[in-house]
Motif scaffolding. Structure first.
Motif, PDB file in Angstrom:
ATOM      1  N   THR B 170      -3.662   2.305  -4.541  1.00 55.60           N
ATOM      2  CA  THR B 170      -4.193   2.236  -3.178  1.00 55.60           C
ATOM      3  C   THR B 170      -5.639   2.718  -3.141  1.00 55.60           C
ATOM      4  O   THR B 170      -6.076   3.494  -3.998  1.00 55.60           O
ATOM      5  N   SER B 173      -6.004   6.601  -3.043  1.00 57.97           N
ATOM      6  CA  SER B 173      -5.974   7.284  -4.334  1.00 57.97           C
ATOM      7  C   SER B 173      -7.261   7.066  -5.097  1.00 57.97           C
ATOM      8  O   SER B 173      -7.773   7.962  -5.759  1.00 57.97           O
ATOM      9  N   GLU B 229       2.089   6.983  -4.494  1.00 59.92           N
ATOM     10  CA  GLU B 229       2.590   5.665  -4.114  1.00 59.92           C
ATOM     11  C   GLU B 229       4.032   5.450  -4.565  1.00 59.92           C
ATOM     12  O   GLU B 229       4.437   5.889  -5.634  1.00 59.92           O
ATOM     13  N   SER B 230       4.787   4.719  -3.746  1.00 59.44           N
ATOM     14  CA  SER B 230       6.169   4.389  -4.091  1.00 59.44           C
ATOM     15  C   SER B 230       6.193   3.140  -4.967  1.00 59.44           C
ATOM     16  O   SER B 230       5.205   2.416  -5.079  1.00 59.44           O
ATOM     17  N   THR B 233       5.204   0.058  -2.953  1.00 65.71           N
ATOM     18  CA  THR B 233       3.768  -0.186  -2.817  1.00 65.71           C
ATOM     19  C   THR B 233       3.226  -0.884  -4.061  1.00 65.71           C
ATOM     20  O   THR B 233       2.449  -1.837  -3.981  1.00 65.71           O
ATOM     21  N   ILE B 234       3.649  -0.374  -5.214  1.00 66.91           N
ATOM     22  CA  ILE B 234       3.131  -0.910  -6.473  1.00 66.91           C
ATOM     23  C   ILE B 234       3.595  -2.341  -6.691  1.00 66.91           C
ATOM     24  O   ILE B 234       2.806  -3.228  -7.040  1.00 66.91           O
TER      25      ILE B 234
END
Lengths: 255, 440
Positions: B170, B173, B229-230, B233-234
């Motif tokens: 993201t 980050s 991040e989960s 998300t990835i």
């Protein structure tokens, strides 16, 4: 020739060549013989209850079979048969005859019967050869010997020299190289882009020059540094690169 | 500095880039040239960590102008630095290639002085190899985000694959951990590569572009577990990259602590298991017809570390099972846990000539240990009685040891906690030897 039947088992003896095997396939297809076993040398101690028959290689018969394979069997059949033959496994000849026997009945659908006992053993052997062929394209290690000859010893399970040679001939057409199958005492020799397989033996040890040894060391250093310490996994390494292949590598792998 | 030392420093710094593929393009030799490429790629060795070695993977330099928190090469890190000349790299590549040690070169770099300067060095090195040495083997080069698009484009006509690493999933980050890298610059580089690829395919060619523009496509790399991040998300990001940028591969790299003094970063063990699950899910996206939205949801944003993503999906969709092996269409066969691409294709082929039995399935390579709960063969079901989801899950997990069980992972199992952001296991890995990625 009468049909052979009854209690005696028929063993065919042929000269070990691919065309010899195709000659047997021809006679089997014409129902002249039903071999129980196929061997490529006179038996040391013949079994009393076996009948032995020598099949002389007949190029016309062999070519007829090869034509039939390429025209009426599935597209990959001929390649698989050749690969199976190159496996040099004790049962390879029998696998090929069984496969063809079924093939004349199934035609283009033959490879759909991949779990059938006449098909599966051949598929498996061909697959093993294909895997080693691919693997060996990566594992050949040339050493530049005095005189500028590229020399690579290998010791594959299957006779994959005829399969890997075109790859290296295309890749390095200007170099003169020798890939030596030390187990079979044969080598693929490439001069000016043309390669051929010859009987081969190395007498004495080859002395490599300083420059060659420098690059060998650089490669070994690279091989060592590229490892990520916390991911160390020797088991996986051995699974992907079995120990029997380590001997002729340039990089030195620790146990 | 001698070449041995340079190679040690600059291959040691490059090894955290995951990609080592030499696949995706087939090319015959050229007149007076050395080298070919093989569509499947060729592995030449396997290092002690079990990873394949296919390319000479090095950095041009590890002298970096940036100070990204997660990276071992950040300016503020005290470590030996080196710089290869283009000639040295070309010589090493050719000498290794001739001896069949490698399929080609993977060339990356730290940002030396500025992006343009670095990109120009990469361009000069690849041009030297292609033109002076007539090297026709595989080259993978980095596109340095922020570099002049003209340089990237010219390099693209010389190499087989290009990659620009996204690094962090993201923008938040990225801003926090790599303030000098901009999301926009990274995506701009990827977009430029994509449009040049399409442009070439549309037939806009010119003399000297016979190799094509990045014929093996582009890839990227993400660090897992450096930010909060989960998995969802990835995976959504990966899906967007595959669809939007036509990427060939997204690589994932478990974050390893490189410093214990930076409170922006977690101090947990590398989340190797999580990385493995993401790779499995990635395969489901690319080859098995799954979409990211089916695999994870807002309610379940992370994979179960104990269970592969396909089984995880199947157990949440039990109303679709069991499927009849002799009738189900190809797309559905691919969704059965324990059935892979090859076995699905074999099943389709075999059943045109006869109905399959469970015995046949074993011979085609189906993993019945998992598949048995989800299939019938000519109406037969292998399990007796009613099984609930918990029981099936237990049987699937069984006692099997996970793939790639390394010491780090064994600790991870014993420690119980895997990848908590700000974990209360302040066990930093040995300093100095660990990093995540030496690159961009």
């Amino acid at each position: 020739m009468p049909m052979v039947s009854g209690p005696k088992r028929l063993t065919c003896i042929y000269d070990g060549t691919f065309h010899g095997l195709m000659t047997i396939a021809h006679d089997v297809a014409k129902r002249k013989i039903i071999p129980h076993d196929i061997i490529d040398a006179e038996p040391d101690s013949p079994f009393l209850f076996n009948d032995y028959i020598r099949i002389a290689t007949d190029m016309n018969k062999a070519e007829a079979v090869i034509n039939a394979i390429t025209s009426s069997l599935p597209p990959l059949a001929y390649k698989r048969i050749l690969f199976c033959y190159l496996s040099e496994a004790p049962n390879a000849a029998k696998c090929i005859i069984d496969y063809l026997d079924m093939g004349w009945r199934c035609g283009k659908l033959l490879d759909h019967y991949s779990t059938h006992e006449n098909v599966r053993p051949l598929h498996n052997l061909a697959q093993k050869v294909a895997r080693e062929w691919h693997r060996m394209m990566g594992l050949v290690r040339f050493r530049i010997a005095p005189g500028g000859i590229y020399y690579a010893p290998i010791e594959p399970d299957n006779n994959i020299l005829p399969l890997i040679s075109p790859h290296f001939a295309e890749r390095m057409p200007r170099e003169n190289w020798i890939i030596h199958d030390t187990g079979r005492n044969i080598a693929s020799q490439c001069l000016k882009g043309e390669w051929d397989i010859v009987d081969f033996e190395v007498v004495g040890a080859i002395e490599y020059g300083e420059e060659e040894l420098t690059y060998q060391n650089l490669w070994n250093d690279y091989f060592t540094t590229i490892t990520i310490g916390y991911r160390k996994n020797k088991g996986l390494q051995k699974q992907l690169l079995p120990r029997r292949y380590w001997k002729h590598l340039v990089e030195r792998i620790a146990d | 500095m001698d070449i041995h030392k340079k190679l040690e420093i600059l291959s040691g710094a490059a090894k955290y880039d995951v990609s080592c593929a030499s696949s995706g393009t087939a090319r015959k030799n050229i007149a007076g040239g050395i080298g070919t490429t093989v569509r499947s790629g060729i592995c030449h060795s396997w290092s002690d960590d079990g990873r394949c070695i296919s390319l000479l993977k090095i950095l041009l330099t590890n002298k970096c102008a940036y100070n990204c928190a997660y990276c071992v090469n950040r300016t503020s890190n005290d470590l030996p630095r080196a710089l290869f000349t283009p000639e040295e790299i070309a010589d090493l590549t050719i000498q290794f290639y001739r001896r069949n040690y490698i399929e080609g070169l993977f060339l990356s770099s730290a940002v030396y002085r500025n992006p343009d300067y670095t990109m120009e060095l990469i361009y000069r090195t690849t041009a030297l190899l292609r033109q002076k040495y007539r090297f026709n083997g595989y080259i993978h080069a980095k596109a340095i985000p922020g570099a002049d698009p003209v340089l990237i484009r010219r390099t693209g006509f010389l190499v087989d694959r290009m990659s620009a690493n996204i690094e962090l999933p993201t923008e938040k980050s990225l801003t926090l951990l790599a303030p000098q890298k901009g999301k926009r610059a990274i995506f701009k580089a990827m977009k430029d590569i994509k449009s040049s690829i399409l442009d070439y395919r549309d037939g806009n060619r010119f003399p000297g572009s016979h190799r094509g523009f990045v014929p093996a496509g582009q890839s990227t790399q993400l660090i897992i577990g450096a930010g909060p991040e989960s998995d969802r998300t990835i995976l959504n990001l990966s899906e967007a990259l595959y669809r939007g940028f036509s990427l060939k591969r997204v690589y994932y790299s478990a974050y390893v602590p490189v410093t214990n003094s930076d409170n922006r970063l977690p101090l947990a063990d590398p989340p190797l298991r999580r990385e493995h699950r993401l790779y499995q899910a990635d395969w489901l996206l690319r080859f098995y017809g799954f979409s990211a939205g089916e695999l994870l949801s807002e309610k379940n944003p992370d994979f179960d570390p104990e269970l592969d993503p396909k089984s995880y999906w199947a157990l949440s969709n039990m109303h679709l099972f069991p499927v009849e092996i002799n009738k189900a269409d190809y797309a559905m066969l691919l969704r059965v846990p324990g059935i892979g691409l090859r076995s699905a294709q074999r099943i389709i082929r075999i059943r045109t000539v006869r109905a399959l039995t469970f015995d046949d399935l074993k011979k085609t390579g189906v993993v019945l240990k998992r598949a048995r709960f989800f299939i019938t063969c000519s109406g037969r079901y292998l399990e007796k009685g009613d099984l609930d989801i918990v029981m099936i899950k237990e049987r699937i997990i069984g006692h099997h040891t996970p793939l790639l069980l390394t010491d780090a992972r064994r600790e991870e199992q014993n420690g119980g906690q895997l990848y908590l952001f700000g974990s209360d296991f302040p066990r930093a890995a040995e300093p100095g030897t660990i990093a995540v990625t030496g690159e961009l």
